[in-house]
Design a protein around this motif. Structure first.
Motif, PDB file in Angstrom:
ATOM      1  N   ALA A 375      19.008  20.774  -8.919  1.00  0.00           N
ATOM      2  CA  ALA A 375      17.663  20.504  -8.397  1.00  0.00           C
ATOM      3  C   ALA A 375      16.703  21.627  -8.770  1.00  0.00           C
ATOM      4  O   ALA A 375      17.109  22.759  -9.074  1.00  0.00           O
ATOM      5  CB  ALA A 375      17.714  20.337  -6.887  1.00  0.00           C
ATOM      6  N   ALA A 376      15.417  21.329  -8.730  1.00  0.00           N
ATOM      7  CA  ALA A 376      14.404  22.321  -9.059  1.00  0.00           C
ATOM      8  C   ALA A 376      14.358  23.426  -8.004  1.00  0.00           C
ATOM      9  O   ALA A 376      14.628  23.207  -6.827  1.00  0.00           O
ATOM     10  CB  ALA A 376      13.036  21.644  -9.176  1.00  0.00           C
ATOM     11  N   GLY A 377      13.996  24.628  -8.442  1.00  0.00           N
ATOM     12  CA  GLY A 377      13.941  25.779  -7.545  1.00  0.00           C
ATOM     13  C   GLY A 377      15.322  26.280  -7.206  1.00  0.00           C
ATOM     14  O   GLY A 377      16.244  26.233  -8.024  1.00  0.00           O
ATOM     15  N   LEU A 378      15.476  26.778  -5.994  1.00  0.00           N
ATOM     16  CA  LEU A 378      16.789  27.245  -5.547  1.00  0.00           C
ATOM     17  C   LEU A 378      17.795  26.117  -5.449  1.00  0.00           C
ATOM     18  O   LEU A 378      18.999  26.330  -5.561  1.00  0.00           O
ATOM     19  CB  LEU A 378      16.673  27.931  -4.182  1.00  0.00           C
ATOM     20  CG  LEU A 378      16.039  29.315  -4.133  1.00  0.00           C
ATOM     21  CD1 LEU A 378      15.888  29.763  -2.682  1.00  0.00           C
ATOM     22  CD2 LEU A 378      16.843  30.342  -4.923  1.00  0.00           C
ATOM     23  N   GLY A 379      17.308  24.918  -5.191  1.00  0.00           N
ATOM     24  CA  GLY A 379      18.201  23.774  -5.058  1.00  0.00           C
ATOM     25  C   GLY A 379      18.701  23.557  -3.646  1.00  0.00           C
ATOM     26  O   GLY A 379      19.675  22.834  -3.438  1.00  0.00           O
ATOM     27  N   THR A 380      18.033  24.164  -2.677  1.00  0.00           N
ATOM     28  CA  THR A 380      18.411  23.959  -1.281  1.00  0.00           C
ATOM     29  C   THR A 380      17.178  24.141  -0.407  1.00  0.00           C
ATOM     30  O   THR A 380      16.207  24.803  -0.807  1.00  0.00           O
ATOM     31  CB  THR A 380      19.534  24.920  -0.859  1.00  0.00           C
ATOM     32  OG1 THR A 380      20.150  24.467   0.345  1.00  0.00           O
ATOM     33  CG2 THR A 380      19.029  26.348  -0.664  1.00  0.00           C
ATOM     34  N   ARG A 381      17.218  23.546   0.789  1.00  0.00           N
ATOM     35  CA  ARG A 381      16.125  23.626   1.771  1.00  0.00           C
ATOM     36  C   ARG A 381      16.742  23.897   3.135  1.00  0.00           C
ATOM     37  O   ARG A 381      17.940  23.645   3.349  1.00  0.00           O
ATOM     38  CB  ARG A 381      15.350  22.291   1.855  1.00  0.00           C
ATOM     39  CG  ARG A 381      14.855  21.759   0.519  1.00  0.00           C
ATOM     40  CD  ARG A 381      13.367  22.046   0.342  1.00  0.00           C
ATOM     41  NE  ARG A 381      13.061  23.461   0.225  1.00  0.00           N
ATOM     42  CZ  ARG A 381      13.206  24.162  -0.904  1.00  0.00           C
ATOM     43  NH1 ARG A 381      13.680  23.624  -1.986  1.00  0.00           N
ATOM     44  NH2 ARG A 381      12.890  25.439  -0.928  1.00  0.00           N
ATOM     45  N   LEU A 382      15.947  24.370   4.062  1.00  0.00           N
ATOM     46  CA  LEU A 382      16.410  24.457   5.438  1.00  0.00           C
ATOM     47  C   LEU A 382      16.599  23.051   5.999  1.00  0.00           C
ATOM     48  O   LEU A 382      15.772  22.168   5.777  1.00  0.00           O
ATOM     49  CB  LEU A 382      15.413  25.224   6.306  1.00  0.00           C
ATOM     50  CG  LEU A 382      15.242  26.710   6.002  1.00  0.00           C
ATOM     51  CD1 LEU A 382      14.186  27.302   6.923  1.00  0.00           C
ATOM     52  CD2 LEU A 382      16.561  27.473   6.140  1.00  0.00           C
ATOM     53  N   LYS A 383      17.674  22.857   6.730  1.00  0.00           N
ATOM     54  CA  LYS A 383      17.920  21.556   7.346  1.00  0.00           C
ATOM     55  C   LYS A 383      16.936  21.304   8.493  1.00  0.00           C
ATOM     56  O   LYS A 383      16.565  22.234   9.218  1.00  0.00           O
ATOM     57  CB  LYS A 383      19.354  21.491   7.887  1.00  0.00           C
ATOM     58  CG  LYS A 383      20.373  21.090   6.845  1.00  0.00           C
ATOM     59  CD  LYS A 383      21.697  20.752   7.499  1.00  0.00           C
ATOM     60  CE  LYS A 383      22.624  20.068   6.502  1.00  0.00           C
ATOM     61  NZ  LYS A 383      23.938  19.745   7.118  1.00  0.00           N
TER      62      LYS A 383
END
Length: 398
Positions: A375-383
């Motif tokens: 995925a773009a960026g870090l590839g993770t988000r806060l849940k």
């Protein structure tokens, strides 16, 4: 112009050492950052010191922002509050840069040097350091689950090595000497204690031979004499490195002297902030392996320069993580990109448990290799569920 509109931080009472940062920009994107230790102080620094300057700035000018936040007036060259706050900002800005370009961060940095990254398991258990205090194992401690690897390496390191090999791990890190440091502030280790500290390494070799690499962590707990005694004793078991052996890891002369007097490779140091201490250690021939923590050293902007130094001195690089899931994802991107990177640190206990409660995505590990995020960026988000956890402290600057 994608200017910075909001800084938002999150802290959990169950993980008091950690703080997460979201940076919102005028183009509708949200970048994610993180740092570890002194979370309440970092929160204050972010909102009261950095936010007034950051708000309204062009989020694309990462180098200029990094240089301002790491000036000698506020950054110094150790990994203190200001450097950790700047690190969280920088990680979030690179997350934004990757999202804006539609590519993972390691590609935004210039692309990958390898298709995947070997990992080693730090045998830390489920909550090492995240409660704000170190965890030392006593005789009455009981495992908190099947991956309480800190108890395992103190009690049956051979079985632990077999367990890791069965899951595809080909390297592990342990620290059985730590318990002997407090009695003398790390300046004396007796022969009986030295022998007890060696036993886990010997049990690993007896159980699995040379099928697994073993790193020894000394956590900057020892003076020169005791560190040398430990390093020389470890020569017989073929450790891959001895990490942070001295109580001052910016001591160029002390580390260089130690390195000359032992055959074990010396690794350092996650504790250092900024480019200059790494330059001095490499110029002083004091390190065999360069370890950095992107949430402590200044983020990707400073980290890529440290990686370039490692390349210039022909030294391997190993990003640190025994802290939080965003730092782990950031380290993986750096390990994919940096020419001399050899390992990414992971903790299988946290990967299997609470990291999953914080972020949407974690590294995919197959046969001991971390795969690149797609995925773009870090590839993770806060849940979303993080925002519902009891006691959560949220603070915004707009």
């Amino acid at each position: 112009m994608p200017d910075i509109r909001c800084l938002r931080t999150y802290r959990l009472p169950s993980r008091p050492s950690l703080i997460w940062l979201e940076i919102e920009t005028s183009d509708g994107l949200v970048g994610l950052g993180e740092t570890f230790r002194g979370a309440a102080s970092v929160e204050t620094c972010l909102h009261e010191e950095l936010a007034p300057w950051l708000l309204g700035r062009d989020a694309r000018h990462i180098e200029g922002i990094s240089r301002h936040l790491l000036t000698p007036y506020v950054g110094y060259h150790g990994s203190g509050t200001e450097v950790r706050a700047a690190s969280a900002v920088d990680i979030a800005l690179w997350d934004l840069a990757g999202q804006r370009q539609g590519v993972p961060v390691y590609q935004a940095l210039g692309g990958g040097a390898r298709p995947s990254v070997p990992v080693y398991n730090t045998c830390a258990g489920y909550a090492f350091n995240t409660g704000g205090q170190r965890r030392d194992i006593g005789a009455g401690d009981r495992p908190e689950g099947p991956y309480d690897d800190q108890i395992a390496f103190m009690r049956d390191a051979g079985a632990l090595a077999e367990s890791l090999l069965a899951e595809g791990y080909k390297a592990m890190k342990i620290w059985p000497f730590d318990v002997y440091a407090p009695a003398s502030a790390g300046h004396l280790i007796s022969l009986p204690d030295l022998e007890k500290g060696l036993q886990p390494f010997r049990r690993i070799r007896e159980a699995v031979g040379n099928r697994i690499e073993v790193m020894c962590e000394l956590h900057s707990l020892f003076g020169g004499h005791s560190a040398l005694r430990i390093c020389q004793a470890l020569e017989e078991v073929g450790v891959f490195w001895v990490e942070d052996p001295l109580n001052k890891m910016d001591d160029v002369a002390g580390l260089a002297d130690l390195r000359r007097r032992t055959r074990v490779p010396i690794c350092g140091s996650e504790t250092l902030g900024g480019l200059r201490p790494f330059r001095d250690l490499l110029a002083g021939d004091a390190l065999d392996v360069v370890m950095l923590d992107l949430a402590w050293c200044g983020g990707f902007t400073e980290g890529r320069k440290i990686a370039a130094l490692a390349q210039a001195w022909n030294r391997p690089l190993a990003p640190h993580d025994c802290t939080g899931p965003v730092t782990l994802m950031a380290g993986l991107h750096m390990a994919l990109h940096a020419p001399t990177a050899i390992y990414q640190e992971v903790v299988r206990a946290t990967l299997a448990t609470w990291y999953r409660d914080i972020v949407t995505d974690l590294p995919v590990i197959a046969d001991g290799m971390a795969q690149p995020p797609a995925a773009a960026g870090l590839g993770t988000r806060l849940k979303d569920g993080l925002r519902l956890q009891p006691g959560l402290t949220v603070r915004e600057s707009r």
